[in-house]
Design an enzyme around this catalytic site. Sequence first.
Site, PDB file in Angstrom:
ATOM      1  N   LYS A   9       1.307   4.127  -3.014  1.00  0.00           N
ATOM      2  CA  LYS A   9       1.197   5.570  -2.752  1.00  0.00           C
ATOM      3  C   LYS A   9       2.483   6.289  -3.182  1.00  0.00           C
ATOM      4  CE  LYS A   9      -2.073   4.897   1.032  1.00  0.00           C
ATOM      5  NZ  LYS A   9      -2.224   4.511   2.447  1.00  0.00           N
ATOM      6  N   ASP A  60       0.836  -1.200   0.000  1.00  0.00           N
ATOM      7  CA  ASP A  60       0.000   0.000   0.000  1.00  0.00           C
ATOM      8  C   ASP A  60       0.879   1.263   0.000  1.00  0.00           C
ATOM      9  OD1 ASP A  60      -2.850   1.134   0.509  1.00  0.00           O
ATOM     10  OD2 ASP A  60      -1.626   2.067   2.066  1.00  0.00           O
TER      11      ASP A  60
HETATM   12  N1  HSE Z   1      -5.195   0.845   4.444  1.00  0.00           N
HETATM   13  C1  HSE Z   1      -4.798   2.189   4.227  1.00  0.00           C
HETATM   14  C2  HSE Z   1      -3.870   2.615   5.338  1.00  0.00           C
HETATM   15  C3  HSE Z   1      -6.006   3.065   4.159  1.00  0.00           C
HETATM   16  O1  HSE Z   1      -3.836   1.913   6.370  1.00  0.00           O
HETATM   17  O2  HSE Z   1      -3.160   3.600   5.203  1.00  0.00           O
HETATM   18  C4  HSE Z   1      -5.733   4.468   3.725  1.00  0.00           C
HETATM   19  O3  HSE Z   1      -5.127   4.512   2.455  1.00  0.00           O
END
Ligand code: HSE
Length: 415
Positions: A200, A196
Amino acid sequence: MKAGNNKKRIGIFGFGCVAQGLYDIIQANPQYSLEVASICVKSRNKTRSLPETRFSYDPQQLLQDTTIDIFAELISDADEALAIVRQALKAGKTVVSANKKMVAENLPELVQLQQEFGGVLLYEAAVCGSIPVVRLLESYFAAEPLQEVRGVLNGSSNYILSKLHTEGISYPEALAEAQALGFAEADPILDVQGYDALNKLCIMAAHGFGQVVPPQKVLHFGIQHIQPEDIALAQAVGARIKLVASARHSASQMLSLQVLPTFVLPDDDLFVVDEEFNGVQLHGAYAGKQFFKGRGAGSHPTGSAVWADVAAALAGFRYSYAREARAAVDRQASLLQLYVRASDARLLARVPLQEVQSLSEGHRDVQLVGTISGAELFAHQERLEQAGAFVALLPAGLSHESLLAASAKRYQYFV
Ligand code: HSE
């Protein structure tokens, strides 16, 4: 979004944590005359907080509704999200999305579709929840040559690490809390294994450095193999372990990207980024260093970013993708000072660490500090992860000697 009588209609895909946050904000702000046309969800059998009549189960019903001015794509499945966004953009529609995996993995196509069909896609909510970092990189700093953008970009893993440091609860307990609070992805592997944050980072690299980098080509480790002894070692030297992503122009004017658990010292802005907060440190050639901190996950903070995008898109804003790449992506990266803990000593022996020092004489796992190039670490990434090794970056201000001293002191208690 101007307050007034000229009602705009929004079609929402999904009704999870983020979509519910957006829905609450729309309902609490009727002065902005945004009306929810319909909410498209997958399952008919879930108990929901709104009457059945608010929902549709067929994406085509929304996509072909010509009375809808804007779509919010807020579902977790990246493939389904892509199909929806693709169709909407091919019809020249305006869409906002929070799906970082979908955006990071398909950016060239998403840009091309906007250019070809004239539609608009905004995705502020995909990066750092409530911190307006995409808009900052894209618009305000559009002309500023950036040296580095680094930060804590994943709220769930930061929440877990904070709990391990401050409350001493177990990793599974901390993860369960992050899930219960709605911070984690539907598949939390994306959070804890660093994907994740990586997605980003790639979106930030596109807007901040003009470089579209496929996430799978970037060095990354997650926090899934962390153990109490790693936390104890960090605490013994006054550091906190955080999952830090960075995009930086190296000395050779190449761009290096990485996502690595990192021993963060108190003089680092990121030291005070706790729980589900995110923090972004930006270093502009002329602006100097700046630091932004805000909630990186959660229903209302992320819903607020979607709401901001809806307002901006309805006012005519679109990303320009105008930044030109100043540097090639550096696959070698610079030399990294690393901490590694693993149970398999033979595996570690095959990793070409230089200047190796052992922290763990006579202890269960092998704990080492050493130096390695980013490219060599990337080549061993999969093997190390599969073997359950925990890998963390050591900052320049943390000497091997201080780690050795802290470690020796700790193990006095074990013998
Ligand atoms: N799963 C993501 C986090 C949600 O924990 O940052 C927000 O993008």
